[in-house]
Design an enzyme around this catalytic site. Structure first.
Site, mmCIF file in Angstrom:
data_model
loop_
_atom_site.group_PDB
_atom_site.id
_atom_site.type_symbol
_atom_site.label_atom_id
_atom_site.label_comp_id
_atom_site.label_asym_id
_atom_site.label_seq_id
_atom_site.Cartn_x
_atom_site.Cartn_y
_atom_site.Cartn_z
ATOM 1 N N GLY A 213 -10.836 15.867 -7.143
ATOM 2 C CA GLY A 213 -9.865 15.382 -6.233
ATOM 3 C C GLY A 213 -9.543 14.030 -6.847
ATOM 4 O O GLY A 213 -10.295 13.464 -7.696
ATOM 5 N N GLY A 216 -11.880 8.156 -5.314
ATOM 6 C CA GLY A 216 -12.061 7.504 -3.971
ATOM 7 C C GLY A 216 -11.962 8.396 -2.848
ATOM 8 O O GLY A 216 -11.962 7.761 -1.858
ATOM 9 N N GLY A 218 -14.112 10.620 -1.884
ATOM 10 C CA GLY A 218 -15.358 11.028 -1.234
ATOM 11 C C GLY A 218 -16.170 12.126 -1.919
ATOM 12 O O GLY A 218 -16.953 12.640 -1.034
ATOM 13 N N LYS A 219 -16.030 12.537 -3.319
ATOM 14 C CA LYS A 219 -16.613 13.631 -3.945
ATOM 15 C C LYS A 219 -18.087 13.051 -3.834
ATOM 16 O O LYS A 219 -19.108 14.225 -3.586
ATOM 17 C CB LYS A 219 -16.104 13.733 -5.086
ATOM 18 C CG LYS A 219 -14.612 14.215 -5.246
ATOM 19 C CD LYS A 219 -13.993 14.500 -6.521
ATOM 20 C CE LYS A 219 -13.857 13.261 -7.473
ATOM 21 N NZ LYS A 219 -13.002 12.368 -6.692
ATOM 22 N N HIS A 435 17.433 -10.460 -3.036
ATOM 23 C CA HIS A 435 16.776 -8.963 -3.689
ATOM 24 C C HIS A 435 15.925 -8.269 -2.545
ATOM 25 O O HIS A 435 16.284 -7.106 -2.504
ATOM 26 C CB HIS A 435 15.718 -9.445 -4.719
ATOM 27 C CG HIS A 435 15.337 -7.963 -5.542
ATOM 28 N ND1 HIS A 435 15.759 -8.179 -6.853
ATOM 29 C CD2 HIS A 435 14.800 -7.025 -5.226
ATOM 30 C CE1 HIS A 435 15.393 -7.083 -7.413
ATOM 31 N NE2 HIS A 435 14.947 -6.311 -6.237
ATOM 32 N N GLU A 436 15.039 -8.961 -1.698
ATOM 33 C CA GLU A 436 14.359 -7.967 -0.844
ATOM 34 C C GLU A 436 15.353 -7.686 0.393
ATOM 35 O O GLU A 436 14.989 -6.748 0.949
ATOM 36 C CB GLU A 436 13.347 -8.878 -0.173
ATOM 37 C CG GLU A 436 12.075 -9.542 -1.318
ATOM 38 C CD GLU A 436 11.620 -7.922 -1.771
ATOM 39 O OE1 GLU A 436 11.410 -7.292 -1.459
ATOM 40 O OE2 GLU A 436 10.900 -8.010 -2.894
ATOM 41 N N HIS A 439 16.952 -4.421 -0.485
ATOM 42 C CA HIS A 439 15.852 -3.302 -0.301
ATOM 43 C C HIS A 439 15.892 -2.911 1.106
ATOM 44 O O HIS A 439 15.871 -2.133 1.284
ATOM 45 C CB HIS A 439 14.481 -3.555 -0.719
ATOM 46 C CG HIS A 439 14.490 -3.570 -2.465
ATOM 47 N ND1 HIS A 439 14.873 -2.402 -3.178
ATOM 48 C CD2 HIS A 439 14.089 -4.366 -3.353
ATOM 49 C CE1 HIS A 439 14.629 -2.746 -4.359
ATOM 50 N NE2 HIS A 439 14.301 -3.880 -4.296
ATOM 51 N N ASP A 511 11.979 -1.506 -11.228
ATOM 52 C CA ASP A 511 12.877 -0.842 -10.010
ATOM 53 C C ASP A 511 13.766 0.255 -11.106
ATOM 54 O O ASP A 511 13.603 1.468 -10.836
ATOM 55 C CB ASP A 511 14.029 -1.496 -9.279
ATOM 56 C CG ASP A 511 13.220 -2.284 -8.191
ATOM 57 O OD1 ASP A 511 11.985 -1.866 -7.943
ATOM 58 O OD2 ASP A 511 13.743 -3.390 -7.914
#
Length: 651
Positions: A213, A216, A218-219, A435-436, A439, A511
């Site tokens: 997987g 991170g 959890g293996k 710009h933000e 978006h 972008d």
């Protein structure tokens, strides 16, 4: 006598023989002369130094030919004890005559030294002390390495560690978010505890379990939980521990590992990061046969070869199952292959409950809300969020960790820490705000994509600003309309710059890159082109040297390549036109939102709705994903996170 004692005796014998041979072969530079020759050399002034003992005279003298005082040679003359006493007087008289003769030519005085000849004990100590010192240091070195556990004389021995840590014991209670994997492993543990319950129906114990997987998820934690739950010996080792600089060591360690397992059967052997030794054989150009392949061959034989290892279960973990050798993955070796996926909504809540056990929580903290705000987070990410929230609460001198700390911790994990010391000019801040805002309006007015959660122009991590989305659910499928909407949202910031300033800046670099990649996948992988139809173009590369992931093989003509480029261009151009149309229709909203960002810097969903006079959101307050301005896509920016290119670099 054990193996270590035999090794020490052998090396001591070798050292003694070498010293003896060196003394026999090396030439003796000392010149042997008679007593008569010595007297003659004294008269000629060639003797520089004389050390007189009971049976010999030795020292330094000038060479007869070159007579260079800078290059004296050694000499030795044999005498009797009586002659030695007389010779001392003669040499002292010779020096006295030299000092008293003022008119004589310059002559060499002789440095005369009397001493007794060394005894046999002193001679023995002279030779034996260095040897004894060397042997002592060698024995001390070996002893220290044995105590340190490295066992320098045992290169072929396995470095597997037998789990005996009862203090830091991990059980399945400490594992959340992967219930299916826990169930599969729980069955293996029950088989070891009560094999008759399965054997009476003809069932056999699985020989191997492969956990794979994303990083991170959890293996390794699952393997530690198996060690804590099983009442059988548990050996753990990393895949990199098999390979050394010496040829054949890896295969020898594999054989020794399974030999230890057979002696302790029934038992469990856990190999972490098995892709270090289990990579596809002959994957390089022209094939190959290196040390890793020998190690893999030994592992294949031990898992399912001519001689079976009954009662030894192998559990392995990797995040790259695609590079493993097919012979390693077949049934009979890894009978079970368990996918450990990113946790869903319920799994994230369970993981948060595990990691907040020791955290002092404020009563207002709602783990359901936090779970909804962290889609795409792995177990490691959620553990980091809980730890960061606790650190932020302590830094703010609070008695308990509240929701604000968790909100800031999520932002910190997703986009990095706030850069309060970064000074941004008013002009650049205005560009970032528009710009933000561009978006944010995309997420407000495009229905098929995830709704808005927060917009900010505060620098955080490598980002100059970011916008967060609110996915309403965990998604496993994406429609064509949603992909087109995401491309449009990616282009919203750049279109806002074009519309307001009639200019573009470098903040949109990432972008554009991500929009182009997404459009290319729609055409070449997803079959979403109306003109080219439901086809895929390009085959995934295989048998490449490192990891079989160097790219895609081109399997289409130049004419098709030209059509692909045209379709990608059409998708991006269409999304660009759609974004421009939306912003032109809502130009007043764009101005109001940008001005509010310049004034307050951070706006959440509700504040944006009140500012624009909207009746409410497009859905409940759900988990966010980030749209960042400046820098690459941050680690925690999950899902349709948008990144607006690199930061401006100083000239």
């Amino acid at each position: 006598m054990n193996q270590l004692s035999k090794s020490i005796i052998f090396w001591l014998a070798v050292i003694v023989v070498i010293i003896f041979l060196v003394r026999q072969v090396s030439p003796d530079p000392t010149k042997k002369i008679t007593l008569t020759e010595f007297s003659q050399y004294v008269s000629e002034g060639l003797i520089l130094e004389a050390n007189i003992s009971d049976d010999k005279i030795e020292g330094k003298m000038l060479n007869e030919k070159n007579r260079d005082p800078g290059q004296p040679e050694s000499y030795e003359a044999s005498v009797l004890a009586l002659e030695a006493a007389n010779m001392t007087e003669r040499l002292l008289d010779h020096n006295q005559r030299i000092r008293e003769s003022a008119r004589s030519a310059p002559a060499q005085e002789i440095a005369v030294t009397n001493h007794n000849s060394p005894t046999w004990l002193i001679s023995l100590l002279t030779y034996m002390l260095p040897l004894a010192l060397f042997v002592g240091l060698w024995f001390f070195f070996l002893r220290q390495m044995q105590l340190g556990g490295t066992k320098a004389m045992s290169f072929g021995k396995s470095r597997a560690r037998l789990n005996t840590d009862s203090k830091n014991r991990v059980t399945f209670v400490d594992v959340a978010g992967c219930d299916e994997a826990k169930e599969e492993l729980q069955e293996v543990i029950e088989f070891l505890k009560d094999p008759r319950r399965f054997q009476k129906l003809g069932g056999k114990i699985p020989k191997g379990v492969l956990l794979f997987g994303a990083p991170g998820t959890g293996k390794t934690l699952l393997a530690r939980a198996v060690a804590g739950e099983a009442n059988v010996p548990f050996f753990s080792i990393s895949g990199s521990d098999f390979v050394e600089m010496f040829v054949g060591v890896g295969a020898s360690r594999v054989r020794d590992l399974f030999e230890q397992g057979k002696k302790s059967a029934p038992c469990i052997i856990f190999i972490d990061e098995i892709d270090a030794v289990g990579r596809h054989r002959f994957a390089g150009i022209g094939g190959g046969h290196d040390e890793r392949e020998q190690t893999l061959n030994a592992l294949l034989v031990e898992m399912d070869g001519f001689v079976t290892n009954e009662g030894v279960i192998l559990i392995a973990a990797t995040n790259r199952p695609d590079v493993l050798d097919p012979a390693l993955l077949r049934p009979g070796r890894f009978d079970r292959q368990i996918t450990v996926d990113l946790p869903d909504l319920g799994g994230r809540k369970g993981i948060l409950e595990v990691h907040t056990r020791n955290v002092v929580l404020h009563p207002e903290v709602n783990l359901d809300t936090l779970a909804r705000r962290t889609p795409g987070f792995s177990g490691a990410d959620l553990a980091n969020v809980c730890n960061e929230a606790a650190l932020l609460g302590a830094r703010r001198k609070k008695d308990a960790v509240d929701m604000l700390d968790f909100e800031d911790a999520i932002d910190r994990v997703m986009a990095g820490p706030e850069k309060k010391s970064r000074i941004i000019s008013a002009d650049e801040k205005k560009i970032i705000a528009y710009h933000e805002a561009g978006h944010a309006l995309m997420y407000l007015y495009i229905d098929e994509i995830d709704p808005l959660h927060k917009v900010s122009i505060l620098p955080r991590g490598r980002a100059l600003g970011y916008t967060m989305q609110l996915p309403t659910d965990d998604k496993f499928l994406t429609s064509k309309m949603e992909l087109l909407g995401n491309i449009t949202a990616l282009l919203g910031g750049r279109v806002s710059e074009e519309l307001v300033f009639n200019e573009v800046w470098t903040g949109s670099t990432n972008d554009l890159e991500r929009a182009t990649i997404l459009a290319h996948k729609m055409v070449c992988e997803f079959g979403m082109s109306d003109k080219l139809g439901p086809l895929t173009f390009g085959n995934s590369g295989h048998e490449v040297f490192l990891g079989m992931d160097l790219g895609r093989e081109r399997s289409y003509s130049e004419e098709i390549a030209f059509e692909i480029d045209k379709e990608v261009r059409a998708i991006v151009d269409g999304s660009h036109a759609r974004a421009r149309k939306l912003l032109e229709e809502h130009r007043d909203d764009l101005e109001a939102l940008a001005n509010a960002l310049l004034e307050r810097e951070v706006l959440d969903k509700e504040e944006v709705f009140r500012l624009l006079g909207l009746p409410g959101g497009k859905g409940p307050q759900e988990p966010p994903t980030a749209v960042a301005t400046g820098g690459e896509e941050e680690k925690g920016a999950k899902g349709s996170a948008i990144d607006l290119g690199p930061e401006p670099q100083p000239a």
